[in-house]
Scaffold this motif. Structure first.
Motif, PDB file in Angstrom:
ATOM      1  N   ALA A 176       0.849  -1.290  -0.344  1.00  0.00           N
ATOM      2  CA  ALA A 176      -0.725   0.033  -0.039  1.00  0.00           C
ATOM      3  C   ALA A 176       1.128   1.183  -0.396  1.00  0.00           C
ATOM      4  CB  ALA A 176      -1.606  -0.243   0.876  1.00  0.00           C
ATOM      5  N   GLN A 177       2.001   1.213   0.698  1.00  0.00           N
ATOM      6  CA  GLN A 177       2.581   2.599   1.264  1.00  0.00           C
ATOM      7  C   GLN A 177       3.966   2.506  -1.122  1.00  0.00           C
ATOM      8  OE1 GLN A 177       5.322   1.557   4.060  1.00  0.00           O
ATOM      9  NE2 GLN A 177       3.787   2.394   6.028  1.00  0.00           N
ATOM     10  N   THR A 178       4.084   1.212  -1.245  1.00  0.00           N
ATOM     11  CA  THR A 178       5.057   1.529  -2.127  1.00  0.00           C
ATOM     12  C   THR A 178       3.991   2.099  -3.274  1.00  0.00           C
ATOM     13  OG1 THR A 178       5.798  -0.375  -2.032  1.00  0.00           O
ATOM     14  CG2 THR A 178       5.774  -0.080  -4.422  1.00  0.00           C
ATOM     15  N   SER A 179       2.381   1.858  -3.286  1.00  0.00           N
ATOM     16  CA  SER A 179       1.225   2.084  -4.302  1.00  0.00           C
ATOM     17  C   SER A 179       1.084   3.755  -3.929  1.00  0.00           C
ATOM     18  CB  SER A 179       0.119   1.267  -3.972  1.00  0.00           C
ATOM     19  OG  SER A 179       0.184  -0.203  -5.212  1.00  0.00           O
ATOM     20  N   THR A 180       0.896   4.323  -3.268  1.00  0.00           N
ATOM     21  CA  THR A 180       0.976   5.358  -2.873  1.00  0.00           C
ATOM     22  C   THR A 180       1.930   6.432  -2.794  1.00  0.00           C
ATOM     23  OG1 THR A 180      -0.436   5.227  -0.519  1.00  0.00           O
ATOM     24  CG2 THR A 180       0.098   7.368  -0.754  1.00  0.00           C
ATOM     25  N   HIS A 181       3.104   5.356  -3.081  1.00  0.00           N
ATOM     26  CA  HIS A 181       4.635   6.688  -3.281  1.00  0.00           C
ATOM     27  C   HIS A 181       4.317   7.070  -5.474  1.00  0.00           C
ATOM     28  CE1 HIS A 181       6.732   5.553  -0.292  1.00  0.00           C
ATOM     29  NE2 HIS A 181       6.297   6.533   0.592  1.00  0.00           N
ATOM     30  N   ARG A 182       3.968   5.717  -6.260  1.00  0.00           N
ATOM     31  CA  ARG A 182       3.933   5.685  -6.981  1.00  0.00           C
ATOM     32  C   ARG A 182       2.897   6.280  -7.165  1.00  0.00           C
ATOM     33  NH1 ARG A 182       0.829   0.629  -8.683  1.00  0.00           N
ATOM     34  NH2 ARG A 182       1.630   1.192 -10.809  1.00  0.00           N
ATOM     35  N   ILE A 183       1.742   7.085  -7.044  1.00  0.00           N
ATOM     36  CA  ILE A 183       0.201   8.019  -7.694  1.00  0.00           C
ATOM     37  C   ILE A 183       0.929   9.128  -7.015  1.00  0.00           C
ATOM     38  CG2 ILE A 183      -1.941   8.638  -6.935  1.00  0.00           C
ATOM     39  CD1 ILE A 183      -2.607   5.614  -6.339  1.00  0.00           C
ATOM     40  N   VAL A 184       2.145   9.474  -5.567  1.00  0.00           N
ATOM     41  CA  VAL A 184       2.209  10.823  -5.325  1.00  0.00           C
ATOM     42  C   VAL A 184       3.113  10.619  -6.604  1.00  0.00           C
ATOM     43  CG1 VAL A 184       3.748  11.503  -3.804  1.00  0.00           C
ATOM     44  CG2 VAL A 184       1.654  10.673  -3.126  1.00  0.00           C
ATOM     45  N   ASP A 185       4.562  10.078  -6.531  1.00  0.00           N
ATOM     46  CA  ASP A 185       5.526  10.457  -7.687  1.00  0.00           C
ATOM     47  C   ASP A 185       4.706  10.584  -9.501  1.00  0.00           C
ATOM     48  OD1 ASP A 185       6.839  10.123  -5.961  1.00  0.00           O
ATOM     49  OD2 ASP A 185       7.800   8.244  -6.878  1.00  0.00           O
ATOM     50  N   SER A 186       3.577  10.229  -9.294  1.00  0.00           N
ATOM     51  CA  SER A 186       3.686  10.596 -10.939  1.00  0.00           C
ATOM     52  C   SER A 186       2.425  11.224 -11.200  1.00  0.00           C
ATOM     53  CB  SER A 186       2.405   9.390 -11.492  1.00  0.00           C
ATOM     54  OG  SER A 186       1.504   9.493 -12.421  1.00  0.00           O
ATOM     55  N   ILE A 187       1.758  11.874  -9.934  1.00  0.00           N
ATOM     56  CA  ILE A 187       1.549  13.163 -10.163  1.00  0.00           C
ATOM     57  C   ILE A 187       1.939  14.779  -9.771  1.00  0.00           C
ATOM     58  CG2 ILE A 187      -0.777  14.740  -8.669  1.00  0.00           C
ATOM     59  CD1 ILE A 187      -2.290  12.449  -8.301  1.00  0.00           C
ATOM     60  N   ASN A 188       2.698  14.238  -8.800  1.00  0.00           N
ATOM     61  CA  ASN A 188       4.190  15.061  -9.023  1.00  0.00           C
ATOM     62  C   ASN A 188       4.929  15.502 -10.511  1.00  0.00           C
ATOM     63  OD1 ASN A 188       6.297  16.748  -8.114  1.00  0.00           O
ATOM     64  ND2 ASN A 188       6.097  16.106  -5.581  1.00  0.00           N
ATOM     65  N   ALA A 189       5.545  14.363 -10.756  1.00  0.00           N
ATOM     66  CA  ALA A 189       5.863  14.347 -11.947  1.00  0.00           C
ATOM     67  C   ALA A 189       5.095  15.204 -13.112  1.00  0.00           C
ATOM     68  CB  ALA A 189       6.170  13.279 -12.733  1.00  0.00           C
ATOM     69  N   ALA A 190       2.955  14.374 -13.460  1.00  0.00           N
ATOM     70  CA  ALA A 190       3.060  15.841 -14.571  1.00  0.00           C
ATOM     71  C   ALA A 190       2.886  16.670 -14.140  1.00  0.00           C
ATOM     72  CB  ALA A 190       1.299  14.733 -14.187  1.00  0.00           C
ATOM     73  N   ILE A 191       2.776  17.114 -12.887  1.00  0.00           N
ATOM     74  CA  ILE A 191       2.989  18.725 -12.270  1.00  0.00           C
ATOM     75  C   ILE A 191       4.369  19.228 -13.202  1.00  0.00           C
ATOM     76  CG2 ILE A 191       2.645  20.720 -10.934  1.00  0.00           C
ATOM     77  CD1 ILE A 191       0.747  18.828  -9.255  1.00  0.00           C
ATOM     78  N   VAL A 192       5.148  18.993 -12.651  1.00  0.00           N
ATOM     79  CA  VAL A 192       6.481  19.625 -12.960  1.00  0.00           C
ATOM     80  C   VAL A 192       6.694  19.505 -14.486  1.00  0.00           C
ATOM     81  CG1 VAL A 192       9.138  18.841 -12.386  1.00  0.00           C
ATOM     82  CG2 VAL A 192       7.346  18.815 -10.845  1.00  0.00           C
ATOM     83  N   GLU A 193       6.049  18.439 -15.495  1.00  0.00           N
ATOM     84  CA  GLU A 193       6.623  18.353 -16.625  1.00  0.00           C
ATOM     85  C   GLU A 193       5.457  18.858 -17.519  1.00  0.00           C
ATOM     86  OE1 GLU A 193       6.266  14.414 -17.970  1.00  0.00           O
ATOM     87  OE2 GLU A 193       8.420  13.907 -16.079  1.00  0.00           O
ATOM     88  N   ARG A 194       4.559  19.985 -16.696  1.00  0.00           N
ATOM     89  CA  ARG A 194       3.092  20.561 -16.875  1.00  0.00           C
ATOM     90  C   ARG A 194       1.772  20.152 -17.948  1.00  0.00           C
ATOM     91  NH1 ARG A 194       7.166  25.981 -18.251  1.00  0.00           N
ATOM     92  NH2 ARG A 194       8.142  25.509 -15.870  1.00  0.00           N
ATOM     93  N   ARG A 195       1.970  18.583 -17.664  1.00  0.00           N
ATOM     94  CA  ARG A 195       1.089  17.929 -18.038  1.00  0.00           C
ATOM     95  C   ARG A 195      -0.540  17.630 -17.722  1.00  0.00           C
ATOM     96  NH1 ARG A 195       2.532  12.629 -17.510  1.00  0.00           N
ATOM     97  NH2 ARG A 195       3.847  12.773 -16.259  1.00  0.00           N
ATOM     98  N   LEU A 196      -0.323  18.148 -16.191  1.00  0.00           N
ATOM     99  CA  LEU A 196      -1.146  18.079 -15.055  1.00  0.00           C
ATOM    100  C   LEU A 196      -1.780  19.534 -14.091  1.00  0.00           C
ATOM    101  CD1 LEU A 196      -3.824  16.372 -13.934  1.00  0.00           C
ATOM    102  CD2 LEU A 196      -1.849  16.081 -11.549  1.00  0.00           C
ATOM    103  N   MET A 197      -2.982  20.094 -15.220  1.00  0.00           N
ATOM    104  CA  MET A 197      -3.569  21.301 -15.484  1.00  0.00           C
ATOM    105  C   MET A 197      -3.916  21.911 -13.845  1.00  0.00           C
ATOM    106  SD  MET A 197      -2.173  22.432 -18.321  1.00  0.00           S
ATOM    107  CE  MET A 197      -1.462  21.277 -19.459  1.00  0.00           C
ATOM    108  N   PRO A 198      -4.180  23.293 -13.312  1.00  0.00           N
ATOM    109  CA  PRO A 198      -4.562  23.488 -12.106  1.00  0.00           C
ATOM    110  C   PRO A 198      -5.681  23.339 -12.431  1.00  0.00           C
ATOM    111  CG  PRO A 198      -2.199  24.711 -12.637  1.00  0.00           C
ATOM    112  CD  PRO A 198      -2.708  24.461 -13.867  1.00  0.00           C
ATOM    113  N   GLY A 199      -6.945  23.559 -11.541  1.00  0.00           N
ATOM    114  CA  GLY A 199      -8.221  22.846 -11.602  1.00  0.00           C
ATOM    115  C   GLY A 199      -8.113  21.590 -12.101  1.00  0.00           C
ATOM    116  N   THR A 200      -7.922  20.611 -12.439  1.00  0.00           N
ATOM    117  CA  THR A 200      -8.201  19.277 -13.264  1.00  0.00           C
ATOM    118  C   THR A 200      -8.380  18.653 -12.051  1.00  0.00           C
ATOM    119  OG1 THR A 200      -6.592  19.398 -14.467  1.00  0.00           O
ATOM    120  CG2 THR A 200      -7.334  17.303 -14.148  1.00  0.00           C
TER     121      THR A 200
END
Length: 252
Positions: free
Chosen positions: A29-53
């Motif tokens: 569960a902890q590993t899966s949590t980190h995967r989701i956090v890392d993916s969302i963070n990467a999508a923000i840093v790479e400017r793929r995930l827009m504010p307000g989504t």
């Protein structure tokens, strides 16, 4: 071809050996949590995930093939990191920075990064300069092949690498946080500062570090961040989660 800079995101303490961890279900569960956090963070840093989504729990659970409980844990962590907001009765949304928050984020970066390059000038060595030059080569290659997510991440990671070269993981974590929030600001206000301009400014900063010219390095860093801030303009966008979240392989 110069080697790509290693991934610099999410500096975490080393995990304990399997024999010392708690039960497999909790560790998974902890590993899966980190995967989701890392993916969302990467999508923000790479400017793929827009504010307000809207970050719909069930949608994310389906994408990552995990329970909604795991998704909720990840969203709570991202909320603590001020990358998303949790609205009672409505759910989770990518944070939408205000004009004042944008100003404060860049003010904080100027203060932190001016001190960072000043200290680096006093202690940087040739192997560390070679790491920076390799990183600049990777930036240039990503720009040349129009790898937008890759070049965006590399341009951000340049600033984390500077902090890492000081050997200060706390400072590197602070830079990670500031860069994630800067990415939200740039998305919300659609920075028109080009990747080519940012890369050229990075090259100038490394040249100053090579000369151990602290005054020039501080001036160039302030000018670089000032240029990025001045090129912000309000233009929010939205996107679809399935298009921007890319679950890392469980074995990666």
């Amino acid at each position: 071809m110069a080697p790509r800079s290693p991934s610099l995101k999410h500096i975490r303490p080393a995990r304990a050996p399997a024999s010392k961890r708690t039960g497999g279900t909790e560790a998974d569960a902890q590993t899966s949590t980190h995967r989701i956090v890392d993916s969302i963070n990467a999508a923000i840093v790479e400017r793929r995930l827009m504010p307000g989504t809207k970050l719909a729990e069930q949608r994310i659970a389906d994408i990552f093939k995990v329970s909604r409980t795991v998704v909720r844990q990840a969203l709570n962590q991202l909320s603590r990191d001020r990358l998303i907001v949790l609205q009672p009765g409505r759910g989770a949304f990518v944070r939408q920075p205000s004009i004042e928050e944008a100003r404060q984020v860049f003010e904080a970066r100027v203060l932190v990064e001016a001190g960072l390059v000043r200290q680096l000038c006093a202690q940087i060595d040739e192997p560390q300069l070679d790491r920076l030059r390799d990183h600049l080569s990777a930036e240039a290659e990503a720009i040349a092949r129009t790898d937008v997510p890759g070049r965006t991440r590399l341009l951000a990671d340049f600033h984390v690498l500077l902090a890492q070269l000081l050997g200060n993981e706390v400072l590197a974590e602070v830079m990670n946080d500031l860069l994630s929030r800067s990415s939200l600001v740039s998305l919300m206000m659609q920075s028109s500062h080009s990747a080519e301009a940012s890369h050229a400014e990075h090259v100038a900063i490394v040249d100053a570090l090579t000369r151990r010219d602290a005054r020039s390095a501080v001036r160039l860093m302030g000018g670089h961040l000032g240029n990025v801030e001045r090129n912000l303009r309000l233009h929010p966008r939205t996107g679809d989660l399935a298009d921007v979240l890319q679950p890392p392989s469980a074995t990666s």
